[in-house]
Write a protein that holds these residues in place. Sequence first.
Motif, PDB file in Angstrom:
ATOM      1  N   GLN A  70      -6.556  25.962   7.593  1.00 50.85           N
ATOM      2  CA  GLN A  70      -8.206  26.829   7.284  1.00 50.85           C
ATOM      3  C   GLN A  70      -6.980  27.891   6.354  1.00 50.85           C
ATOM      4  O   GLN A  70      -6.801  28.955   6.371  1.00 50.85           O
ATOM      5  N   VAL A  71      -8.203  27.864   4.850  1.00 48.63           N
ATOM      6  CA  VAL A  71      -7.949  28.524   3.889  1.00 48.63           C
ATOM      7  C   VAL A  71      -8.090  29.738   4.700  1.00 48.63           C
ATOM      8  O   VAL A  71      -9.367  30.139   4.573  1.00 48.63           O
ATOM      9  N   GLN A  72      -7.328  31.123   3.941  1.00 53.93           N
ATOM     10  CA  GLN A  72      -8.020  32.696   4.337  1.00 53.93           C
ATOM     11  C   GLN A  72      -7.972  33.173   3.183  1.00 53.93           C
ATOM     12  O   GLN A  72      -6.670  33.142   2.044  1.00 53.93           O
ATOM     13  N   LEU A  73      -8.945  33.884   2.826  1.00 53.37           N
ATOM     14  CA  LEU A  73      -9.180  34.918   1.555  1.00 53.37           C
ATOM     15  C   LEU A  73      -9.663  36.231   2.112  1.00 53.37           C
ATOM     16  O   LEU A  73     -10.461  36.634   2.636  1.00 53.37           O
ATOM     17  N   VAL A  74      -8.837  37.186   1.705  1.00 51.62           N
ATOM     18  CA  VAL A  74      -9.280  38.633   1.785  1.00 51.62           C
ATOM     19  C   VAL A  74      -9.358  39.268   0.791  1.00 51.62           C
ATOM     20  O   VAL A  74      -8.159  39.406  -0.115  1.00 51.62           O
ATOM     21  N   GLU A  75     -10.451  39.758   1.073  1.00 53.98           N
ATOM     22  CA  GLU A  75     -10.405  40.945  -0.500  1.00 53.98           C
ATOM     23  C   GLU A  75     -10.432  42.209   0.041  1.00 53.98           C
ATOM     24  O   GLU A  75     -10.101  42.041   1.493  1.00 53.98           O
ATOM     25  N   SER A  76      -9.161  43.034  -0.942  1.00 54.43           N
ATOM     26  CA  SER A  76      -9.413  44.304  -0.097  1.00 54.43           C
ATOM     27  C   SER A  76      -9.132  45.298  -1.915  1.00 54.43           C
ATOM     28  O   SER A  76      -9.738  44.960  -2.415  1.00 54.43           O
ATOM     29  N   GLY A  77      -9.522  46.640  -1.026  1.00 57.22           N
ATOM     30  CA  GLY A  77     -10.070  47.299  -3.355  1.00 57.22           C
ATOM     31  C   GLY A  77     -10.865  47.871  -3.108  1.00 57.22           C
ATOM     32  O   GLY A  77     -10.941  48.766  -4.346  1.00 57.22           O
ATOM     33  N   GLY A  78     -11.978  47.347  -2.100  1.00 52.16           N
ATOM     34  CA  GLY A  78     -13.536  48.481  -3.211  1.00 52.16           C
ATOM     35  C   GLY A  78     -14.031  49.847  -2.985  1.00 52.16           C
ATOM     36  O   GLY A  78     -12.949  49.954  -2.081  1.00 52.16           O
ATOM     37  N   GLY A  79     -14.611  50.209  -2.500  1.00 52.35           N
ATOM     38  CA  GLY A  79     -14.862  51.757  -2.225  1.00 52.35           C
ATOM     39  C   GLY A  79     -15.930  52.034  -3.084  1.00 52.35           C
ATOM     40  O   GLY A  79     -16.389  51.251  -4.125  1.00 52.35           O
ATOM     41  N   LEU A  80     -16.018  53.300  -3.195  1.00 49.47           N
ATOM     42  CA  LEU A  80     -16.414  54.238  -4.066  1.00 49.47           C
ATOM     43  C   LEU A  80     -16.014  54.472  -5.105  1.00 49.47           C
ATOM     44  O   LEU A  80     -14.820  55.540  -4.896  1.00 49.47           O
ATOM     45  N   VAL A  81     -17.201  55.297  -6.317  1.00 50.62           N
ATOM     46  CA  VAL A  81     -16.237  55.656  -7.229  1.00 50.62           C
ATOM     47  C   VAL A  81     -17.187  55.985  -8.626  1.00 50.62           C
ATOM     48  O   VAL A  81     -18.283  55.341  -7.707  1.00 50.62           O
ATOM     49  N   GLN A  82     -16.653  56.364  -8.761  1.00 52.91           N
ATOM     50  CA  GLN A  82     -17.971  57.617 -10.540  1.00 52.91           C
ATOM     51  C   GLN A  82     -18.189  56.122 -11.058  1.00 52.91           C
ATOM     52  O   GLN A  82     -17.196  56.154 -11.774  1.00 52.91           O
ATOM     53  N   PRO A  83     -19.546  56.864 -11.835  1.00 52.60           N
ATOM     54  CA  PRO A  83     -19.306  56.159 -12.835  1.00 52.60           C
ATOM     55  C   PRO A  83     -18.263  56.257 -13.738  1.00 52.60           C
ATOM     56  O   PRO A  83     -17.978  57.934 -14.423  1.00 52.60           O
ATOM     57  N   GLY A  84     -17.626  55.585 -14.676  1.00 51.16           N
ATOM     58  CA  GLY A  84     -16.453  56.087 -15.561  1.00 51.16           C
ATOM     59  C   GLY A  84     -15.479  55.031 -15.056  1.00 51.16           C
ATOM     60  O   GLY A  84     -14.934  55.612 -15.313  1.00 51.16           O
ATOM     61  N   GLY A  85     -15.542  55.741 -13.420  1.00 49.16           N
ATOM     62  CA  GLY A  85     -14.080  55.295 -12.994  1.00 49.16           C
ATOM     63  C   GLY A  85     -13.942  53.474 -12.962  1.00 49.16           C
ATOM     64  O   GLY A  85     -14.372  53.170 -13.606  1.00 49.16           O
TER      65      GLY A  85
END
Length: 119
Positions: free
Chosen positions: A1-16
């Motif tokens: 079974q193929v697995q895809l794992v995302e990372s790196g999201g979060g809260l960032v200020q406008p322009g960031g």
Amino acid sequence: QVQLVESGGGLVQPGGSLRLSCAASESIFSFTTMGWYRQAPGKQRELVADITSGGSTNYKVSLEGRFTIARDIAKNTVDLEMSSLKPEDTAVYYCKAVRLGAGVGYDYWGQGTQVTVSS
């Protein structure tokens, strides 16, 4: 079974900036295309960008110049570099992989990662 794992999201200020990463359980070159989609509250999921196994890229027109999709061969990931982020970029970002063969297509999705752009 193929697995895809995302990372790196979060809260960032406008322009960031943020960098999302999609790690695949199989070689990223084994997929016909891999890409990033996003879904904001109350809206349909939409394509952000994708990249073919041959390296051709495709972007949502309004995001070109701010978002860049690229493969990290060493890490076996497909990354999305996002800059000059705006509040309207707030969404859950999903990684998708498509495998085509013998007239049959298979879509694989990750679980998503939240990106919130807010001051």
